[in-house]
Design an enzyme around this catalytic site. Sequence first.
Site, PDB file in Angstrom:
ATOM      1  N   ARG A 112      27.501  27.717  39.048  1.00 10.65           N
ATOM      2  CA  ARG A 112      26.974  27.944  40.400  1.00 10.65           C
ATOM      3  C   ARG A 112      26.569  26.657  41.142  1.00 10.65           C
ATOM      4  O   ARG A 112      26.890  26.507  42.322  1.00 10.65           O
ATOM      5  CB  ARG A 112      25.801  28.929  40.365  1.00 10.65           C
ATOM      6  CG  ARG A 112      26.170  30.297  39.787  1.00 10.65           C
ATOM      7  CD  ARG A 112      25.084  31.337  39.980  1.00 10.65           C
ATOM      8  NE  ARG A 112      25.034  31.810  41.334  1.00 10.65           N
ATOM      9  CZ  ARG A 112      24.165  31.439  42.232  1.00 10.65           C
ATOM     10  NH1 ARG A 112      23.202  30.607  41.911  1.00 10.65           N
ATOM     11  NH2 ARG A 112      24.220  31.894  43.452  1.00 10.65           N
TER      12      ARG A 112
ATOM     13  N   CYS B 205      34.111  15.832  32.890  1.00 13.86           N
ATOM     14  CA  CYS B 205      34.645  14.699  33.647  1.00 13.86           C
ATOM     15  C   CYS B 205      34.933  15.079  35.094  1.00 13.86           C
ATOM     16  O   CYS B 205      36.094  15.059  35.542  1.00 13.86           O
ATOM     17  CB  CYS B 205      35.894  14.175  32.957  1.00 13.86           C
ATOM     18  SG  CYS B 205      35.566  13.769  31.243  1.00 13.86           S
TER      19      CYS B 205
HETATM   20  N1  LLP Z   1      29.806  45.235  44.355  1.00 13.52           N
HETATM   21  C1  LLP Z   1      30.925  44.528  44.560  1.00 13.52           C
HETATM   22  C2  LLP Z   1      32.152  45.203  44.971  1.00 13.52           C
HETATM   23  C3  LLP Z   1      30.898  43.133  44.389  1.00 13.52           C
HETATM   24  O1  LLP Z   1      32.006  42.423  44.603  1.00 13.52           O
HETATM   25  C4  LLP Z   1      29.696  42.501  43.970  1.00 13.52           C
HETATM   26  C5  LLP Z   1      29.640  41.067  43.789  1.00 13.52           C
HETATM   27  C6  LLP Z   1      28.555  43.306  43.734  1.00 13.52           C
HETATM   28  C7  LLP Z   1      28.649  44.672  43.954  1.00 13.52           C
HETATM   29  C8  LLP Z   1      27.237  42.740  43.274  1.00 13.52           C
HETATM   30  O2  LLP Z   1      26.706  41.848  44.169  1.00 13.52           O
HETATM   31  P1  LLP Z   1      25.226  41.254  43.953  1.00 13.52           P
HETATM   32  O3  LLP Z   1      24.254  42.419  43.996  1.00 13.52           O
HETATM   33  O4  LLP Z   1      25.197  40.593  42.643  1.00 13.52           O
HETATM   34  O5  LLP Z   1      25.037  40.332  45.086  1.00 13.52           O
HETATM   35  N2  LLP Z   1      29.521  34.377  41.961  1.00 13.52           N
HETATM   36  C9  LLP Z   1      28.557  34.565  43.030  1.00 13.52           C
HETATM   37  C10 LLP Z   1      28.342  36.009  43.372  1.00 13.52           C
HETATM   38  C11 LLP Z   1      29.599  36.725  43.716  1.00 13.52           C
HETATM   39  C12 LLP Z   1      29.407  38.186  43.893  1.00 13.52           C
HETATM   40  C13 LLP Z   1      30.709  38.885  43.829  1.00 13.52           C
HETATM   41  N3  LLP Z   1      30.607  40.277  44.054  1.00 13.52           N
HETATM   42  C14 LLP Z   1      27.262  33.850  42.661  1.00 13.52           C
HETATM   43  O6  LLP Z   1      27.206  33.229  41.605  1.00 13.52           O
HETATM   44  O7  LLP Z   1      26.310  33.850  43.443  1.00 13.52           O
END
Ligand code: LLP
Length: 433
Positions: free
Chosen positions: A325, A356
């Site tokens: 992240r 690297c």
């Molecule tokens: N539902 C769907 C269809 C999603 O694509 C996601 C997250 C969630 C629910 C859950 O979202 P949350 O409640 O966690 O915000 N890699 C990024 C976050 C990407 C989220 C992708 N989709 C990070 O590290 O912040």
Amino acid sequence: MSDSWVLDVPGGCFSNRGGVLHVDDVSVPDLVGRFGSPLYVMSENRIRHNFKRLHGAFSRLTPFRLYYAVKANTNLAVLGVLRQEGAFADCSCPAEIYEASLAGFGPEKILYTGNYNSTEEVRYAQAAGVTINFDDAALLGKLEGGRVPETVCFRINPGMAKGGKEGLIFAGPDAKFGSPEEVAARGYAEAKKLGAKRFGIHMMTGSNVLDPKYFPAATSALMDIAGRISKKVGMEFEFVNVGGGFGVPYSPKERELPIEGVASSVVEAFRQKVEQYGMSRPLLAAEPGRFLVADSAVLASTVCHVKSSSKTFVGVDAGMNTLLRPALYNAYHPVLVANRLGERDDQVANICGQVCENTDVLARDRGLPRVKEGDIIAIFNAGAYGFAMSSQYNNRPRAAEVLVNGSDAQVIRRREGFSDLVQGVSVPARLLT
Ligand code: LLP
């Protein structure tokens, strides 16, 4: 500003006992001694607390279903905790359906929200008997034998969006996700014609949102679309899924999302639109990932080398390969020295990994006590999209994961070794001579 605020989070799982970071009743440096470094350490109790808090906030006001977005942390033990609490599972791909099933979620508890799904993927979900959340009307054409499932849901792009970072915005004009109202309306009409009996509607517009006003506004937008589609197509919605996106504070400057207030305002917006459109009281649902697991885990890493050059660089055995992240989103994660809590910060340093790439920096310009090789650096809020986005880049075996419950600590994913780096690789015989 010091990150010691993470030790004072109400209902939190981290504490300072005699200058040593504890998760529940277990010392983090001791865990590193037992299980090695780097190490993801999760608190089962904190996950349960987060689930109860979010679920309770909504369900005291309206019939409510809480899906857990499996992608945030797919460990089967984490899935087990949330299943026991009563969660349903939101899966983004067949592998997540497989994992949720392994963790004991029945098909009636699984929602499959994919995007750009292949025919094989749609049919895998169809055969598994899970509810499919279609990202596009044309995906109905990929169903086996033209058989439409009894329940059909579409992911809507309601045109509005918000995300904690630019890369965390999932709706609006430029987004690859969801269907505009007219496309979804066509999809529902088609599904109805083909025999679908029950309907749901869904959106997921962005992640890590800390603005409480956004959630009722987006709910109203989705409900307007639901109300219009239901009149136009002549069907009722059984459930309305407002997605995830509930943010958590990462930096000391950010304020916690008042989730009880968010729930009240979302339910109020939802009820008002149910009345306005004369809908027959659909079930409200949400599908958070981050809110349930982010602050339940710390990534413990060990200082390998301290370099004083243009500035002080503290090199640790975790990096962008372990926690992506910071490198990917320039995300801030709180940091403390787990074996020297409460010591005065007498230097400013960058904490970096061993990969690297110059973006392999876990924390920039942080106040730290004067650390030395062997000290344990704890990186907080590592429970969501932490291990899940880790990789073997630069030939670094992936970290182990440990689940703590009170004074009990168990490995829930073993540490990888060198042999895992060549797992599945084969070399043509001509190259073996
Ligand atoms: N539902 C769907 C269809 C999603 O694509 C996601 C997250 C969630 C629910 C859950 O979202 P949350 O409640 O966690 O915000 N890699 C990024 C976050 C990407 C989220 C992708 N989709 C990070 O590290 O912040």
